[in-house]
Design a protein around this motif. Structure first.
Motif, short mmCIF file in Angstrom:
data_model
loop_
_atom_site.label_atom_id
_atom_site.label_comp_id
_atom_site.label_asym_id
_atom_site.label_seq_id
_atom_site.Cartn_x
_atom_site.Cartn_y
_atom_site.Cartn_z
N GLU A 50 32.48 3.92 -19.10
CA GLU A 50 33.36 3.20 -18.17
C GLU A 50 32.55 2.03 -17.65
N ASN A 51 33.03 0.82 -17.94
CA ASN A 51 32.33 -0.40 -17.54
C ASN A 51 30.85 -0.36 -17.94
N GLY A 52 30.59 0.16 -19.13
CA GLY A 52 29.24 0.20 -19.67
C GLY A 52 28.39 1.37 -19.24
N ALA A 53 28.87 2.19 -18.30
CA ALA A 53 28.10 3.34 -17.82
C ALA A 53 28.56 4.60 -18.54
N LEU A 54 27.60 5.45 -18.90
CA LEU A 54 27.93 6.71 -19.54
C LEU A 54 28.79 7.55 -18.60
N ALA A 55 29.99 7.90 -19.05
CA ALA A 55 30.90 8.73 -18.26
C ALA A 55 31.06 10.12 -18.86
N GLY A 56 30.86 10.23 -20.18
CA GLY A 56 31.00 11.52 -20.83
C GLY A 56 30.55 11.46 -22.27
N TYR A 57 30.45 12.62 -22.87
CA TYR A 57 30.02 12.71 -24.26
C TYR A 57 30.51 14.02 -24.87
N ILE A 58 30.55 14.02 -26.19
CA ILE A 58 30.99 15.20 -26.93
C ILE A 58 30.28 15.20 -28.27
N CYS A 59 30.04 16.40 -28.79
CA CYS A 59 29.54 16.48 -30.15
C CYS A 59 30.18 17.66 -30.85
N ALA A 60 30.19 17.56 -32.15
CA ALA A 60 30.75 18.61 -33.00
C ALA A 60 29.93 18.68 -34.27
N THR A 61 30.05 19.80 -34.94
CA THR A 61 29.47 19.94 -36.26
C THR A 61 30.59 20.38 -37.20
#
Length: 146
Positions: A50-61
């Protein structure tokens, strides 16, 4: 004006994700765990900014027809904006495109916001894993057919 972007998770994101892990989870992944996950050939991951700031993340395999989401997080100040749903939908589209036919995850039984999110994305509880987490809390194993 709020600018929201979702993009593939890169090596440059690892440090920020490690810091966010400690904010978001009572049993965060270590730097080694985050890096090891990122380096897997089966890895798929995205960050939401959001506006260049990390707001969330996800990973999968993805392994053959099965995919798993081992990690999804939204930082506290960015919650209740629908970002978790955007991340889950993005990773589902990615793993489906890579041949996955079903996707699994585990979530703390007491994490009502996350359980609601996953149910809203079409996941169903398949079983309860007793005392799955280090603090003894149960996990719900959830699955979605793709």
């Amino acid at each position: 004006m709020t600018e929201v972007t979702i993009r593939p998770w890169t090596e440059n994101d690892l440090e920020k994700i490690c810091l966010a892990e400690r904010v978001c989870f009572s049993d965060p992944w270590t730097e080694r765990m985050v890096k090891d996950e990122f380096l897997k050939p089966t890895f798929s991951g995205f960050v939401l900014e959001e506006n260049g700031a990390l707001a969330g993340y996800i990973c999968a395999t993805v392994l053959f027809e099965d995919a798993e989401i081992p990690k999804v997080a939204t930082l506290p100040q960015f919650r209740r904006k629908g970002y978790g749903k955007k991340l889950v939908e993005r990773v589902i589209a990615d793993v489906k495109g890579r041949g996955a036919e079903q996707i699994f995850l585990e979530v703390r039984e007491g994490n009502a916001p996350a359980v609601t999110l996953y149910k809203g994305c079409g996941f169903e509880t398949t079983r309860i894993r007793k005392q799955y987490y280090p603090d003894g809390e149960n996990a719900l194993e959830m699955k979605k057919e793709l």
